[in-house]
Design a protein around this motif. Structure first.
Motif, PDB file in Angstrom:
ATOM      1  N   ARG A   1       0.921  -1.031  -0.109  1.00 11.94           N
ATOM      2  CA  ARG A   1       0.028  -0.195  -0.076  1.00 11.94           C
ATOM      3  C   ARG A   1       0.970   1.184   0.211  1.00 11.94           C
ATOM      4  O   ARG A   1       0.742   2.469  -0.522  1.00 11.94           O
ATOM      5  N   ARG A   2       1.849   1.542   0.408  1.00  6.17           N
ATOM      6  CA  ARG A   2       3.105   2.437   0.405  1.00  6.17           C
ATOM      7  C   ARG A   2       3.774   2.270  -1.088  1.00  6.17           C
ATOM      8  O   ARG A   2       4.068   1.672  -1.539  1.00  6.17           O
ATOM      9  N   THR A   3       3.594   3.936  -1.570  1.00  3.32           N
ATOM     10  CA  THR A   3       4.191   4.104  -2.637  1.00  3.32           C
ATOM     11  C   THR A   3       5.351   4.795  -2.490  1.00  3.32           C
ATOM     12  O   THR A   3       5.690   4.919  -2.138  1.00  3.32           O
ATOM     13  N   ALA A   4       5.702   3.746  -3.712  1.00  4.28           N
ATOM     14  CA  ALA A   4       7.795   4.453  -3.616  1.00  4.28           C
ATOM     15  C   ALA A   4       8.228   5.756  -3.730  1.00  4.28           C
ATOM     16  O   ALA A   4       7.473   6.043  -4.697  1.00  4.28           O
ATOM     17  N   SER A   5       8.797   6.029  -3.605  1.00  2.00           N
ATOM     18  CA  SER A   5       9.331   7.534  -3.506  1.00  2.00           C
ATOM     19  C   SER A   5       9.846   7.899  -4.878  1.00  2.00           C
ATOM     20  O   SER A   5       9.908   8.484  -5.183  1.00  2.00           O
ATOM     21  N   ASP A   6      10.573   6.721  -4.862  1.00  2.88           N
ATOM     22  CA  ASP A   6      12.083   7.097  -6.340  1.00  2.88           C
ATOM     23  C   ASP A   6      11.146   6.681  -7.631  1.00  2.88           C
ATOM     24  O   ASP A   6      11.297   7.226  -8.662  1.00  2.88           O
ATOM     25  N   CYS A   7      10.680   5.907  -7.975  1.00  8.51           N
ATOM     26  CA  CYS A   7       9.767   4.534  -8.526  1.00  8.51           C
ATOM     27  C   CYS A   7       8.645   3.474  -7.937  1.00  8.51           C
ATOM     28  O   CYS A   7       8.615   2.219  -8.787  1.00  8.51           O
ATOM     29  N   PRO A   8       7.114   4.309  -8.298  1.00  3.56           N
ATOM     30  CA  PRO A   8       6.072   3.677  -7.850  1.00  3.56           C
ATOM     31  C   PRO A   8       5.933   3.020  -8.902  1.00  3.56           C
ATOM     32  O   PRO A   8       5.719   3.071 -10.402  1.00  3.56           O
ATOM     33  N   SER A   9       5.444   1.556  -8.452  1.00  2.00           N
ATOM     34  CA  SER A   9       5.264   0.142  -9.272  1.00  2.00           C
ATOM     35  C   SER A   9       3.975   0.831  -9.023  1.00  2.00           C
ATOM     36  O   SER A   9       3.183   1.430  -8.470  1.00  2.00           O
ATOM     37  N   ALA A  10       3.595   0.714 -11.144  1.00  3.31           N
ATOM     38  CA  ALA A  10       1.746  -0.207 -10.842  1.00  3.31           C
ATOM     39  C   ALA A  10       1.110  -0.928 -10.419  1.00  3.31           C
ATOM     40  O   ALA A  10       0.121  -0.329  -9.919  1.00  3.31           O
ATOM     41  N   PHE A  11       1.601  -1.817  -9.603  1.00  4.64           N
ATOM     42  CA  PHE A  11       1.035  -2.431  -8.984  1.00  4.64           C
ATOM     43  C   PHE A  11       0.681  -1.258  -7.281  1.00  4.64           C
ATOM     44  O   PHE A  11      -0.530  -1.975  -7.642  1.00  4.64           O
ATOM     45  N   SER A  12       1.326  -1.200  -6.968  1.00  6.02           N
ATOM     46  CA  SER A  12       1.204  -0.717  -5.608  1.00  6.02           C
ATOM     47  C   SER A  12       0.355   0.512  -6.121  1.00  6.02           C
ATOM     48  O   SER A  12      -0.220   1.167  -4.759  1.00  6.02           O
ATOM     49  N   LEU A  13       0.412   1.682  -7.096  1.00  3.87           N
ATOM     50  CA  LEU A  13      -0.255   2.670  -7.196  1.00  3.87           C
ATOM     51  C   LEU A  13      -1.835   2.372  -7.396  1.00  3.87           C
ATOM     52  O   LEU A  13      -2.296   2.485  -7.070  1.00  3.87           O
TER      53      LEU A  13
END
Length: 165
Positions: A98-110
């Motif tokens: 559920r946490r969105t990565a700050s450098d390169c967010p994955s499509a799955f996470s988004l």
């Protein structure tokens, strides 16, 4: 040990002694987007590499734990511990995804968190059966009872994401 102790104490760069690596935290996070939480992973951004490493380690740890507990004779007391441990693995994996990565967010996470562009809503799974089953478990240790309460609170908050306002 030093890194684990520093993370337990808050995970700031000074306590980590300048430690950098896969678990490096990014300070370029929009504070308006992040909820007011005292968890160490909400204070600073999580990099995609850290997110993937945490998920890989959770997967590995859960497989090892499954191997161990399924090779033992089940008892009433071990049932509660086993079920709550696997629910904890699920909660941790859910929180990391559920946490969105700050450098390169994955499509799955988004998509999972509901932050994807377009008509997107967050996903969540419910643990209503866990609440029902664990109500009659023999929780022989107060830490198991506290863990059960935290798990039910966490999953109730994710379920609230699905309900219309």
């Amino acid at each position: 040990k030093h890194v684990a102790a520093a993370l337990a104490q808050g995970g700031d760069d000074e306590a980590l002694g300048g430690w950098r690596g896969v678990g490096e935290w990014d300070s370029d996070v929009d504070a308006a987007v992040e909820p007011a939480c005292d968890c160490f992973w909400w204070r600073r951004g999580m990099r995609a590499a850290t997110q993937l490493e945490l998920l890989r380690l959770l997967s590995l740890l859960s497989r090892h734990y499954a191997t161990v507990v399924l090779s033992m004779n089940p008892t009433v007391l071990s049932d509660a511990s086993r079920i709550l441990t696997f629910a904890s693995f699920a909660a941790l994996a859910d929180a990391v995804v559920r946490r969105t990565a700050s450098d390169c967010p994955s499509a799955f996470s988004l998509q999972y968190s509901g932050a994807a562009t377009g008509p997107s809503e967050p996903y969540a799974f419910t643990v209503d059966r866990l609440r029902d089953e664990s109500a009659t478990m023999r929780l022989h240790d107060e830490s198991l009872l506290a863990n059960r309460t935290r798990l039910l609170d966490y999953f109730a908050s994710t379920k609230a994401l699905l309900l219309p306002p």
